[in-house]
Each structure stands twice: as C-alpha cells, then as structure tokens.
Design a protein around this motif. Structure first.
Motif, mmCIF file in Angstrom:
data_model
loop_
_atom_site.group_PDB
_atom_site.id
_atom_site.type_symbol
_atom_site.label_atom_id
_atom_site.label_comp_id
_atom_site.label_asym_id
_atom_site.label_seq_id
_atom_site.Cartn_x
_atom_site.Cartn_y
_atom_site.Cartn_z
ATOM 1 N N PHE A 105 25.596 8.913 -12.512
ATOM 2 C CA PHE A 105 26.361 10.127 -12.229
ATOM 3 C C PHE A 105 25.878 10.872 -10.991
ATOM 4 O O PHE A 105 26.386 11.941 -10.679
ATOM 5 N N ARG A 106 24.926 10.287 -10.268
ATOM 6 C CA ARG A 106 24.518 10.883 -9.000
ATOM 7 C C ARG A 106 25.633 10.714 -7.979
ATOM 8 O O ARG A 106 26.280 9.670 -7.911
ATOM 9 N N LEU A 107 25.823 11.734 -7.157
ATOM 10 C CA LEU A 107 26.876 11.676 -6.155
ATOM 11 C C LEU A 107 26.418 11.026 -4.855
ATOM 12 O O LEU A 107 27.242 10.621 -4.041
ATOM 13 N N GLY A 108 25.122 10.936 -4.641
ATOM 14 C CA GLY A 108 24.617 10.315 -3.422
ATOM 15 C C GLY A 108 24.830 8.812 -3.434
ATOM 16 O O GLY A 108 25.069 8.186 -4.475
ATOM 17 N N ARG A 109 24.764 8.197 -2.262
ATOM 18 C CA ARG A 109 24.942 6.761 -2.158
ATOM 19 C C ARG A 109 23.860 6.016 -2.925
ATOM 20 O O ARG A 109 22.718 6.458 -3.011
ATOM 21 N N GLY A 110 24.225 4.859 -3.462
ATOM 22 C CA GLY A 110 23.275 4.069 -4.212
ATOM 23 C C GLY A 110 23.910 2.796 -4.705
ATOM 24 O O GLY A 110 25.122 2.574 -4.545
ATOM 25 N N GLU A 111 23.123 1.955 -5.312
ATOM 26 C CA GLU A 111 23.597 0.688 -5.856
ATOM 27 C C GLU A 111 24.373 0.942 -7.158
ATOM 28 O O GLU A 111 24.261 2.008 -7.769
ATOM 29 N N PRO A 112 25.156 -0.065 -7.603
ATOM 30 C CA PRO A 112 25.805 0.062 -8.906
ATOM 31 C C PRO A 112 24.798 0.409 -9.999
ATOM 32 O O PRO A 112 23.627 -0.004 -9.937
ATOM 33 N N ALA A 113 25.233 1.184 -10.960
ATOM 34 C CA ALA A 113 24.319 1.698 -11.977
ATOM 35 C C ALA A 113 23.639 0.608 -12.784
ATOM 36 O O ALA A 113 22.508 0.794 -13.244
ATOM 37 N N ILE A 114 24.313 -0.516 -12.977
ATOM 38 C CA ILE A 114 23.695 -1.665 -13.646
ATOM 39 C C ILE A 114 24.067 -2.918 -12.863
ATOM 40 O O ILE A 114 25.119 -2.969 -12.212
ATOM 41 N N PRO A 115 23.225 -3.967 -12.919
ATOM 42 C CA PRO A 115 23.546 -5.204 -12.196
ATOM 43 C C PRO A 115 24.523 -6.074 -12.978
ATOM 44 O O PRO A 115 24.634 -5.958 -14.205
ATOM 45 N N LEU B 29 32.047 -1.902 -5.228
ATOM 46 C CA LEU B 29 32.564 -0.568 -5.513
ATOM 47 C C LEU B 29 32.756 0.173 -4.194
ATOM 48 O O LEU B 29 32.073 -0.114 -3.209
ATOM 49 N N PRO B 30 33.676 1.134 -4.143
ATOM 50 C CA PRO B 30 33.806 1.950 -2.934
ATOM 51 C C PRO B 30 32.476 2.599 -2.567
ATOM 52 O O PRO B 30 31.647 2.885 -3.438
ATOM 53 N N GLY B 31 32.258 2.829 -1.289
ATOM 54 C CA GLY B 31 30.996 3.375 -0.821
ATOM 55 C C GLY B 31 30.572 4.627 -1.559
ATOM 56 O O GLY B 31 31.366 5.554 -1.732
ATOM 57 N N GLY B 32 29.324 4.658 -2.003
ATOM 58 C CA GLY B 32 28.802 5.826 -2.694
ATOM 59 C C GLY B 32 29.035 5.832 -4.184
ATOM 60 O O GLY B 32 28.478 6.679 -4.891
ATOM 61 N N ARG B 33 29.849 4.911 -4.701
ATOM 62 C CA ARG B 33 30.140 4.891 -6.136
ATOM 63 C C ARG B 33 29.139 4.001 -6.866
ATOM 64 O O ARG B 33 28.736 2.959 -6.364
#
Length: 439
Positions: free
Chosen positions: A425-435, A39-43
C-alpha cells in the motif's frame, strides 16, 4: 446494454479466422490467456475488474444480419467465413481469477479454452474491457487504501466516454468506492448514486443565499451545500445561517485544500455546526488524498484521476495463445519468444501462498494440467487457489455476472486486500508486493 458486441473487434481477428478456416486449423482446440507482463509504474499490485462484463459480452457475441451485411460489403472475407460467422456461438470454457482479486505480473487472469477460431475473435473484446476496468479498479483501490476508511464517491463521467463512464463507475465501486454520480451505473449495476448541485446552480440565482435557500427547501437541511463559488468563509457562514447547525455537509472544490479544510472545520465548529461534514472534490488522486489524511475531511469525490487509471488508462494486459492441440489431440505448449515480450506457454493453474498470519508471500503459477486438472499443488503448502470456472460450454456462471456478481466482486476485493503485505500500500515506486514463481 443492448446490441451485438461482435464488431467491437479488430479486422485482423477475422482475417485470422478466414485463413484458419481455409487451411483447416480453425477447429484446433486452443488455450488463450490474458495476463499482464508487468504492473504500471509505481504500482505494487493490481485489481482485476471487468470479468463479469466480459462474460456477459461473450454470451451476446453474435454476428447478426446487420453485422454480416456490413462485413460482406467490405469484401475482405470469403463467403464461407461469413457463413461461419453467421453461426458463431462461443462454446468453450473460461477459467480465471475472481473479479476483485489482486493480481501480479504473470497472473493468468483469464484462460479461454475453445476451438482456435472461437477464441481468437474474442481478443480485442476481452482486452478492451479488462485493460480499462482493471486500470480503474487498481487506481481506485490505492485511493481507498489511503483514505483510511473515509468514503469516496466516483464522479468522473464527464472525463471519459459515455459508456466508459458506466464501466468505470462499476470498477471503482468494486475497488471500494461508496457511490457514483452516474445514474446509468446505478441502474445497471445497483451502485448507490449521489449528488446535489454544481456551481451552475449557485450562479443561476441572484445571490448565494438564494441558491442555498432553494436547495434546503428542496432537499432539507441534511443536504450538501457547495460553498466555494465565491468566497469560502462567506459561503460557510451563509450555509449555516440558511440551513442551521443541522446542515448535513459542505463541499469544497478548490483552494489549498489542507489549509482551507482546517479553516472551514474551525469555522463550522465556531458556528455550532459541529456535526456538519466536509467533503472535498478538487482534482483528487491517491497522492492528494494521502496528503489530506491528517485533515478533518469526512469524504472525498474523485473524477478524472479514477476514470483514467490515475495516469495509467490501460493495465498493460495481453491475450496470448499459450497451448493448442497437436494432430494427435495432445496439448502442446506454445509461447511468444520475442525480446521483452516473451510469454510462458502451457496450461496453468495458480494459487497464492500465505504465511501463518494469512499474509500473502508468493504467487505460484503451476505449469501442468491447467485449472481443474488432476495435478494441482504440492502437499504441505498453505495455498489459496485463485482460478475458478467462470464459463462452461459457453454459459457464464451467474454468480459472476449482473448485479449479484458485481456485489460479490466488491466483497472479494475487500477480502483480497486483507491478505496483502503492508508494503503493497505504499505509494512510492517499488517492486510487486509479492513475487510470481512458476513451478
């Protein structure tokens, strides 16, 4: 849109067809897949958009006399290849995620099964649509999520190409925007349109009051008056004096927005215009919209940020051959293995694992018979299948195209968002919401 999309492609697509026709491999049954490695960075999730447009373009993918004449003059294709192109019709099958679906790294968004030559020439077309439209939809969905139910209008036509503007308006509407300023998008896709006046209309008149009176006389007091051409406080006072306390809305397009919005709301209430709405349209993106969540804003208008994917104008999707028939007619998985660009070969189907509350916990990609195959998913899993047949024998399912398909995609996007965990729905950088897990 009229005209053939056949030359909306890259030269190497046709040279591959030329060589494959010459060596006899052009007719091997093949499976191409469009997916994103990341995903694009931060998404933390993406939103699929453009599928309906792709299906319509594939149905119209023809090399007419004008296209063939131009190709003949370029002298890089054999006469036999030009003859093959003259008869080109896509006859294959397409499976994929519904438009509006959430996606993650590795999700098999579109699977195109056809003879190699039929499918390979579609690569550029498929990717140009899905990369752009999904980027817009993914950015727009983030804006919708932080708007907390306040409507957002798309108004970025002047910040992208003229045809891209129409596609972007469609993608943003699928992602939850309420309207567009683009009239062609309204005509083609049935999207509600909006808009009243720009600063030029105020500057045309001798006074701001004269401009406001003209607009109210034309459209009634329920119109939206743009109040920041000169002094904002004076503009608000003039707007209410001209339109009365029944003034529909005022628009703010500049300034320190949290402070300005608070001051304007207080001024409107003090003048008795307690029902007059405030809309904001000043270079907004998901971060500025989130920063305004505690302000008395009633609606937003977003331009540059949404049509450019909020810093990510392409979604990073690729189109790879993942399986083909061998000489015996059996499927053989194939995959690119180069560093950092490896792909997973084989025919696939996909599903999303949901917990007891209906919240997504895992994306499962099954390697096996492919979508529609006899072998699907292990019993006992609470899974929602993700892939549907989009096209059969070269004919698109009308449920996924046109105005009706666009509306269905918008509805599906709303449903898919309800399944995502809150961290998505967090706007900060992070991993994909599910693996994503391969079985």
């Amino acid at each position: 849109m009229t005209g053939s999309p056949a030359l909306l492609t890259d030269r190497y697509e046709l040279t591959m067809v030329d060589a494959a026709l010459h060596d006899g491999t052009a007719h091997r049954r093949s499976l191409f897949e469009a997916f994103a490695r990341s995903l694009p960075g931060g998404r933390r999730y993406g939103v699929v958009a453009g599928t309906g447009r792709v299906l319509e373009l594939i149905e119209r993918f023809r090399f007419g006399d004008a296209e063939l004449e131009w190709l003949r003059a370029q002298e890089f294709l054999r006469p036999a290849t030009l003859d093959w192109l003259a008869d080109y019709r896509f006859t294959g099958d397409i499976w994929g995620y519904r438009e509006g679906e959430a996606y993650f790294p590795g999700s098999p968004l579109v699977s195109i099964e056809a003879p190699f030559a039929e499918a390979v020439v579609l690569e550029t077309l498929v990717l140009s649509v899905l990369n752009s439209d999904s980027s817009v939809a993914s950015a727009a969905a983030r804006m919708v999520s932080v708007a907390l139910g306040r409507p957002i209008a798309e108004m970025g036509s002047r910040r992208t190409g003229e045809r891209s503007a129409v596609a972007a308006a469609r993608a943003a509407w699928i992602a939850g925007f309420e309207a567009t300023s683009n009239l062609e998008a309204g005509r083609t896709w049935g999207i509600p349109t909006m808009g009243t006046a720009a600063h030029a209309f105020t500057l045309l008149h001798d006074t701001e009051e004269g401009a406001f009176r003209s607009q109210v006389e034309a459209f009634g007091p329920a119109t939206t008056l743009l109040i920041d051409t000169y002094d904002i406080a004076a503009g608000v006072e003039t707007a209410v004096r001209v339109a009365g306390t029944a003034l529909g809305a005022i628009r703010i397009d500049s300034g320190d927005l949290p402070a300005v919005v608070a001051a304007v709301r207080a001024q409107l209430d003090g003048l008795g215009a307690v029902d007059t709405r405030i809309t904001v349209t000043s270079d907004l993106d998901e971060f500025t919209i989130a920063a305004l969540s505690g302000s008395p804003v009633d609606s937003y208008g977003v331009g540059t940020s949404v049509v450019t994917g909020s810093g990510h104008p392409a979604a990073g999707m690729v189109y790879k051959l993942v399986a083909r028939h061998d000489d015996a007619g059996d499927w053989v998985p194939v995959a690119k293995a180069s560093a950092a660009k490896a792909s997973v070969g084989g025919r696939k189907s996909a599903a999303r694992r949901l917990d007891a509350s209906g919240i997504a916990r895992e994306e499962i990609v099954h390697l096996g018979d492919g979508p529609g195959g006899a072998h699907e998913f292990e019993p006992g899993d609470e899974l929602r299948p993700l892939m549907v047949r989009l096209m059969a024998g070269g004919v698109a399912d009308p449920a996924f195209t046109g105005v009706a398909g666009t509306r269905a995609a918008r509805d599906h996007r709303a449903s898919a968002m309800q399944e995502l965990p809150i961290g998505a729905f967090r706007l900060g950088r992070g991993e994909p919401a599910i693996p994503t897990t391969y079985r």
